[in-house]
Design an enzyme around this catalytic site. Sequence first.
Site, PDB file in Angstrom:
ATOM      1  NE  ARG A  29      -3.832  -2.209   2.153  1.00 27.52           N
ATOM      2  CZ  ARG A  29      -4.702  -2.629   1.241  1.00 27.52           C
ATOM      3  NH1 ARG A  29      -4.998  -1.856   0.212  1.00 27.52           N
ATOM      4  NH2 ARG A  29      -5.277  -3.818   1.343  1.00 27.52           N
ATOM      5  CG  ASP A  30       1.515   5.571  -2.286  1.00 25.07           C
ATOM      6  OD1 ASP A  30       2.106   5.549  -3.384  1.00 25.07           O
ATOM      7  OD2 ASP A  30       1.656   6.479  -1.450  1.00 25.07           O
ATOM      8  CB  ILE A  31       3.546   5.693   2.746  1.00 23.29           C
ATOM      9  CG1 ILE A  31       3.683   5.777   4.258  1.00 23.29           C
ATOM     10  CG2 ILE A  31       4.112   6.936   2.074  1.00 23.29           C
ATOM     11  CD1 ILE A  31       5.135   5.736   4.731  1.00 23.29           C
ATOM     12  CG  ASN A  87       4.143   9.191 -11.969  1.00 29.40           C
ATOM     13  OD1 ASN A  87       3.410   9.627 -12.855  1.00 29.40           O
ATOM     14  ND2 ASN A  87       3.776   9.143 -10.702  1.00 29.40           N
ATOM     15  CD  GLU A  95       7.071  11.678  -4.548  1.00 30.46           C
ATOM     16  OE1 GLU A  95       7.103  10.766  -3.693  1.00 30.46           O
ATOM     17  OE2 GLU A  95       6.196  12.548  -4.591  1.00 30.46           O
ATOM     18  CB  VAL A  96      10.583   5.863  -5.566  1.00 31.38           C
ATOM     19  CG1 VAL A  96      11.407   4.640  -5.199  1.00 31.38           C
ATOM     20  CG2 VAL A  96      10.043   6.552  -4.306  1.00 31.38           C
ATOM     21  CG  HIS A 100       6.902   3.130  -8.315  1.00 34.64           C
ATOM     22  ND1 HIS A 100       8.156   3.667  -8.491  1.00 34.64           N
ATOM     23  CD2 HIS A 100       6.049   4.179  -8.185  1.00 34.64           C
ATOM     24  CE1 HIS A 100       8.063   4.988  -8.466  1.00 34.64           C
ATOM     25  NE2 HIS A 100       6.806   5.325  -8.299  1.00 34.64           N
ATOM     26  CG  MET A 101       1.386  -0.373 -12.527  1.00 32.60           C
ATOM     27  SD  MET A 101       0.969  -1.906 -13.390  1.00 32.60           S
ATOM     28  CE  MET A 101       1.684  -1.567 -14.990  1.00 32.60           C
TER      29      MET A 101
END
Length: 115
Positions: A29-31, A87, A95-96, A100-101
């Site tokens: 889960r995204d923070i 992204n 950002e990272v 990542h999807m």
Amino acid sequence: MTGCIFCRIVKGEIPGQIVYKNAKVTAFRDINPKAPIHILIVPNEHVDPKEDLKPENVAVMADIFLAAKEVAKLENIDERGFRLLINVGADAGQEVDHLHMHLFGGKRLGPMVCE
Ligand code: AMP
Ligand code: ZN
């Protein structure tokens, strides 16, 4: 890769709310969720989407896409629908640098691109 936050979540070195894992891919889960369901799906190996995606490792894209379908089933949104987004680079706000999807769902998601 040393210091990569997503590598560290994959290895269990820092906590993540992991919802799915297989030999190639981890989903957590995204923070800072932007939708009722907001999950990140990452390859277990560090892949930088700008630098490292090559014909010889492009199967990683299929791995994360197939995992996204499994995650959508687990979250019971496979019938309602969901959005997948990657992204890449500064204009996209990446950002990272570990591929990542994003999987968004759980509500009507509105327009494709937000202002
Ligand atoms: P992006 O802007 O596409 O690079 O997305 C990076 C995403 O990672 C953002 O949505 C962040 O909220 C998320 N994020 C950053 N750190 C963590 C973490 N430790 N656990 C879960 N999600 C994170
Ligand atoms: Zn990494």
